[in-house]
Design a protein around this motif. Structure first.
Motif, PDB file in Angstrom:
ATOM      1  N   ARG A 119       0.844  -1.208  -0.053  1.00  0.00           N
ATOM      2  CA  ARG A 119       0.061  -0.212  -0.075  1.00  0.00           C
ATOM      3  C   ARG A 119       0.662   1.308   0.068  1.00  0.00           C
ATOM      4  O   ARG A 119       1.845   1.252   0.449  1.00  0.00           O
ATOM      5  N   LEU A 120       0.384   2.319  -0.606  1.00  0.00           N
ATOM      6  CA  LEU A 120       0.873   3.571  -0.685  1.00  0.00           C
ATOM      7  C   LEU A 120      -0.254   4.591  -0.028  1.00  0.00           C
ATOM      8  O   LEU A 120      -1.122   4.500  -0.527  1.00  0.00           O
ATOM      9  N   PRO A 121       0.216   5.785   0.766  1.00  0.00           N
ATOM     10  CA  PRO A 121       1.527   5.979   1.265  1.00  0.00           C
ATOM     11  C   PRO A 121       2.098   5.044   2.158  1.00  0.00           C
ATOM     12  O   PRO A 121       1.243   4.112   2.695  1.00  0.00           O
ATOM     13  N   HIS A 122       3.452   5.134   2.271  1.00  0.00           N
ATOM     14  CA  HIS A 122       4.007   4.225   3.071  1.00  0.00           C
ATOM     15  C   HIS A 122       3.900   4.473   4.561  1.00  0.00           C
ATOM     16  O   HIS A 122       4.493   5.922   4.615  1.00  0.00           O
ATOM     17  N   MET A 123       3.248   4.238   5.112  1.00  0.00           N
ATOM     18  CA  MET A 123       2.647   4.647   6.633  1.00  0.00           C
ATOM     19  C   MET A 123       2.927   3.893   7.750  1.00  0.00           C
ATOM     20  O   MET A 123       2.369   2.785   7.879  1.00  0.00           O
ATOM     21  N   ASN A 126       8.816   1.872  10.730  1.00  0.00           N
ATOM     22  CA  ASN A 126       9.799   0.757   9.882  1.00  0.00           C
ATOM     23  C   ASN A 126      11.158   0.804  10.215  1.00  0.00           C
ATOM     24  O   ASN A 126      11.545   1.760  10.959  1.00  0.00           O
ATOM     25  N   THR A 127      11.809  -0.350  10.133  1.00  0.00           N
ATOM     26  CA  THR A 127      13.275  -0.352  10.712  1.00  0.00           C
ATOM     27  C   THR A 127      14.219   0.248   9.631  1.00  0.00           C
ATOM     28  O   THR A 127      14.345   0.214   8.465  1.00  0.00           O
ATOM     29  N   GLU A 164      13.333  -0.377   3.817  1.00  0.00           N
ATOM     30  CA  GLU A 164      12.949  -1.097   2.881  1.00  0.00           C
ATOM     31  C   GLU A 164      11.556  -0.972   2.940  1.00  0.00           C
ATOM     32  O   GLU A 164      10.805  -1.288   3.916  1.00  0.00           O
ATOM     33  N   TYR A 165      10.839  -0.853   1.759  1.00  0.00           N
ATOM     34  CA  TYR A 165       9.341  -0.956   1.747  1.00  0.00           C
ATOM     35  C   TYR A 165       8.917  -1.357   0.257  1.00  0.00           C
ATOM     36  O   TYR A 165       8.870  -0.312  -0.550  1.00  0.00           O
TER      37      TYR A 165
ATOM     38  N   MET B   1      11.310  -4.074   8.137  1.00  0.00           N
ATOM     39  CA  MET B   1       9.854  -4.389   7.762  1.00  0.00           C
ATOM     40  C   MET B   1       9.008  -3.375   8.283  1.00  0.00           C
ATOM     41  O   MET B   1       8.885  -3.254   9.542  1.00  0.00           O
ATOM     42  N   LEU B   2       7.809  -3.052   7.543  1.00  0.00           N
ATOM     43  CA  LEU B   2       6.857  -2.164   8.096  1.00  0.00           C
ATOM     44  C   LEU B   2       6.025  -3.083   9.123  1.00  0.00           C
ATOM     45  O   LEU B   2       5.763  -3.874   8.791  1.00  0.00           O
ATOM     46  N   ALA B   3       6.130  -2.211  10.446  1.00  0.00           N
ATOM     47  CA  ALA B   3       5.194  -2.886  11.343  1.00  0.00           C
ATOM     48  C   ALA B   3       3.687  -2.623  11.244  1.00  0.00           C
ATOM     49  O   ALA B   3       3.461  -1.509  10.802  1.00  0.00           O
ATOM     50  N   ARG B   5       0.257  -1.693  13.072  1.00  0.00           N
ATOM     51  CA  ARG B   5       0.118  -0.690  14.202  1.00  0.00           C
ATOM     52  C   ARG B   5      -0.975  -1.051  15.086  1.00  0.00           C
ATOM     53  O   ARG B   5      -2.255  -1.473  14.728  1.00  0.00           O
ATOM     54  N   GLU B 201      -6.390   0.505  -1.645  1.00  0.00           N
ATOM     55  CA  GLU B 201      -4.929   0.417  -2.004  1.00  0.00           C
ATOM     56  C   GLU B 201      -4.110   1.353  -1.085  1.00  0.00           C
ATOM     57  O   GLU B 201      -2.943   1.649  -1.230  1.00  0.00           O
ATOM     58  N   VAL B 202      -4.718   2.064  -0.025  1.00  0.00           N
ATOM     59  CA  VAL B 202      -4.220   2.838   0.862  1.00  0.00           C
ATOM     60  C   VAL B 202      -4.190   1.882   2.172  1.00  0.00           C
ATOM     61  O   VAL B 202      -5.028   1.083   2.271  1.00  0.00           O
ATOM     62  N   PRO B 203      -3.394   2.577   3.302  1.00  0.00           N
ATOM     63  CA  PRO B 203      -3.577   1.868   4.656  1.00  0.00           C
ATOM     64  C   PRO B 203      -5.071   1.775   4.865  1.00  0.00           C
ATOM     65  O   PRO B 203      -5.819   2.526   4.910  1.00  0.00           O
TER      66      PRO B 203
END
Lengths: 202, 258
Positions: A119-123, A126-127, A164-165, B1-3, B5, B201-203
Motif C-alpha cells: 500500500r501507498l503511502p508508506h505509513m 519501519n526499521t 525497505e518497503y 519491515m513495516l510494522a 500498528r 490501496e491505501v492503508p
C-alpha cells in the motif's frame, strides 16, 4: 552552551510538532522566516509535509531559496523537508506530471515509490539501517522510526541510512552541512529523540 | 519491515476521554493528556482522538487540547470529529496533529476530501467510515452522524462504493468501523474487512470488536489490515499493550516492541 536553534517557517503543517519535540529535549527554539535570523542560527531545521510543489512555492514566495542554499551550519530536513533538499522531485499534483525544482543542497531525485502490491503511502513504523555516522550515534540497525510518504530518494552515494518497503530507499541523506531524514524523528519515540539530540550535538 | 500498528482510540467529550457501548451511554474514563502519555509510553504506535460530540452538535468545539497533547506525545496522532473545512483542518494540524480524520462531513461534501488532499497532502487525510451490515438486504451500508444516536442515519452509499470514491478523491488512509461489532468485544469483522482490503490501496485500519488478544492476530493475518484500532479493551485494562505486542510478535506479525 546555549545554542541558537531555528526552525525555518516553510508555511507547512508539522512545525509545531518539531518545535515541541526539541522543547522536550530542553532545547529553546525559534520559528522564523526572517533570512537574518535563519542565517544567524547555530543549527537550522527545514520541516515540511504536504506536496513538494506547494512547499517550494511557499519557500519561494517567502524569498528563502537563496537563504537556505547559502547556509553553512548543520541543517536538518525532515520528511518533505529532506526531499526539498534534493535537486528535483517528481511529486507535483494529483493529475500533474511536471517536475518540481528543489533546493539542490544534496544531489538526487525524489521519485514515486514503486512497491508492487504493497500500500501507498508508506505509513507507519519501519526499521532503519544507518551507516556509521554521528547523526545515528547510539541508534542500532533495525531501529523503528515513523514514516509517512509516497515518494522517496533511492539509495545512492549520499545515503546515510536506508529502509525497505517494496524497494530500498534512503531513510536519511547527507552532504556537507546538510542532513535530511525521510522519517519523522519528532514522532518516533525514544529513537527520534536520540536522533534529534545527536543533531543538536553535532 | 513495516510494522503493523496498534492504535488506541480515545473518544473525547469536553476534554475528557469517554467510552460508550455501540456508540451509546458514554461514561468518563479519565483526563486526556495523562491517558495519552500513558498509552504512548506503553508502546501504542499511534493514537486517535475522536471528538464524539463535534459532528453531531454543530457547535464550535474547543480543540485546545490538541496542542496540549502535541506538546507531550512523541508518537503520531490523529484528530477526528467536527472537521468540516480546509480551515478547520489547518488549525488542528497547526496545533501539532499529524493527521485529521473526517467522516460525516466527507459524506455531506465529498469534494472536501480533494480540497484537503491538495492543501495538506494525502498523508494526513484519513477517512473514517461507519459501516453497518443490514441483515435484511445482505449489504454493508454507510451511516453518518453516529456520534449522536438521535441523528444517526443511513446514507445512500454501500460501503465498498464509498471506499472506492474516497480513494479516488485523495484519501491517504481508511478507518473502517464495523458498527455491528463496536463495543461488544466479539472480534473484528474479518469477512467485511477482507472484502474491503481487496479494493483498498491505501492503508486500512480495522475498528470495532476487539475483545481478546487473539482478535488482533486474526485481523492482521486474515484481513491483512495495516493497523488495528481499539478503545474499551485498553481503557478498561482488559488487554495490556506491551503484552499484546509481545504476543503478536511471537505470532510472527511485524511489531514495534518497546
Amino acid at each position: 552552551m546555549a545554542q541558537n536553534i531555528v526552525i525555518i517557517d516553510t508555511g507547512c503543517a508539522n512545525i509545531s510538532s518539531v518545535k515541541f519535540a526539541l522543547e522536550r529535549l530542553g532545547v529553546t527554539v525559534t520559528v522564523s522566516d526572517d533570512p537574518a535570523i535563519i542565517k544567524a542560527s547555530d543549527k537550522a531545521f527545514l520541516p515540511g509535509v504536504g506536496s513538494a510543489q506547494n512547499a517550494m512555492a511557499s519557500i519561494a514566495q517567502k524569498g528563502l531559496v537563496e537563504t537556505i542554499q547559502q547556509l553553512t551550519q548543520p541543517t536538518l530536513g525532515v520528511c518533505l523537508g529532506m526531499q526539498l533538499m534534493t535537486a528535483l522531485s517528481h511529486e507535483s499534483g494529483l493529475n500533474n506530471t511536471d517536475h518540481v525544482t528543489c533546493l539542490n543542497l544534496i544531489p538526487g531525485t525524489v521519485e514515486k515509490m514503486s512497491v508492487g502490491k504493497l500500500r501507498l503511502p508508506h505509513m507507519g513504523w519501519n526499521t532503519v539501517n544507518p551507516n556509521n555516522n554521528p547523526l545515528f550515534k547510539g541508534i542500532t540497525h533495525g531501529t523503528y522510526f515513523y514514516f509517512v510518504h509516497g515518494y522517496a530518494v533511492p539509495v545512492y552515494e549520499h545515503t546515510l541510512a536506508s529502509c525497505e518497503y517494496g524497494m530500498a530507499f534512503s531513510a536519511a541523506i547527507h552532504k556537507d552541512n546538510f542532513y535530511g531524514v525521510q522519517f519523522h524523528p519528532e514522532r518516533s519515540g525514544d529513537a527520534g529523540a536520540q536522533l534529534l539530540e545527536n543533531f543538536v550535538s553535532l | 519491515m513495516l510494522a503493523r500498528r496498534i492504535i488506541p482510540c480515545l473518544d473525547v467529550r469536553d476534554g475528557k476521554v469517554v467510552k460508550g457501548v455501540q456508540f451509546r451511554n458514554h461514561e468518563i474514563i479519565g483526563d486526556i493528556v495523562p491517558l495519552a502519555q500513558q498509552y504512548a509510553q506503553a508502546g501504542a504506535d499511534e493514537l486517535v482522538f475522536y471528538d464524539i460530540t463535534a459532528s453531531s452538535d454543530a457547535r464550535v468545539v474547543d480543540k485546545s487540547w490538541v496542542e496540549r497533547i502535541a506538546q507531550v506525545i512523541d508518537i503520531p496522532f490523529c484528530v477526528a470529529g467536527g472537521i468540516k473545512s480546509v480551515e478547520d483542518a489547518g488549525k488542528i494540524l497547526a496545533m501539532g496533529a499529524d493527521k485529521i480524520s473526517i467522516n460525516s462531513p466527507a459524506l455531506a461534501n465529498p469534494e472536501l476530501i480533494t480540497e484537503l488532499h491538495d492543501a495538506f497532502g494525502q498523508q494526513c487525510i484519513v477517512i473514517g467510515i461507519d459501516s453497518h451490515f443490514n441483515e435484511l438486504t445482505g449489504k454493508y451500508e454507510v451511516y453518518q452522524f453516529t456520534g449522536d444516536e438521535t441523528r444517526t442515519q443511513q446514507t445512500s452509499w454501500e460501503t465498498a462504493d464509498w471506499v472506492n470514491e474516497v480513494q479516488r478523491r485523495g484519501a491517504g488512509e481508511i478507518v473502517l468501523n464495523c458498527m455491528n461489532q463496536d463495543g461488544v468485544r466479539q472480534g473484528y469483522d474479518l469477512k467485511q474487512l477482507s472484502a474491503i482490503r481487496n479494493i483498498c490501496e491505501v492503508p486500512l485500519i480495522a475498528s470495532g470488536g476487539a475483545g481478546k488478544i487473539h482478535h488482533f492476530a486474526d485481523v492482521f493475518k486474515e484481513a491483512d489490515v495495516d493497523g488495528a484500532l481499539a478503545a474499551s479493551v485498553f481503557h478498561k485494562g482488559i488487554i495490556e499493550i506491551a503484552e499484546l505486542k509481545t504476543y503478536l510478535h511471537n505470532e510472527t506479525i511485524a511489531m514495534r516492541t518497546v
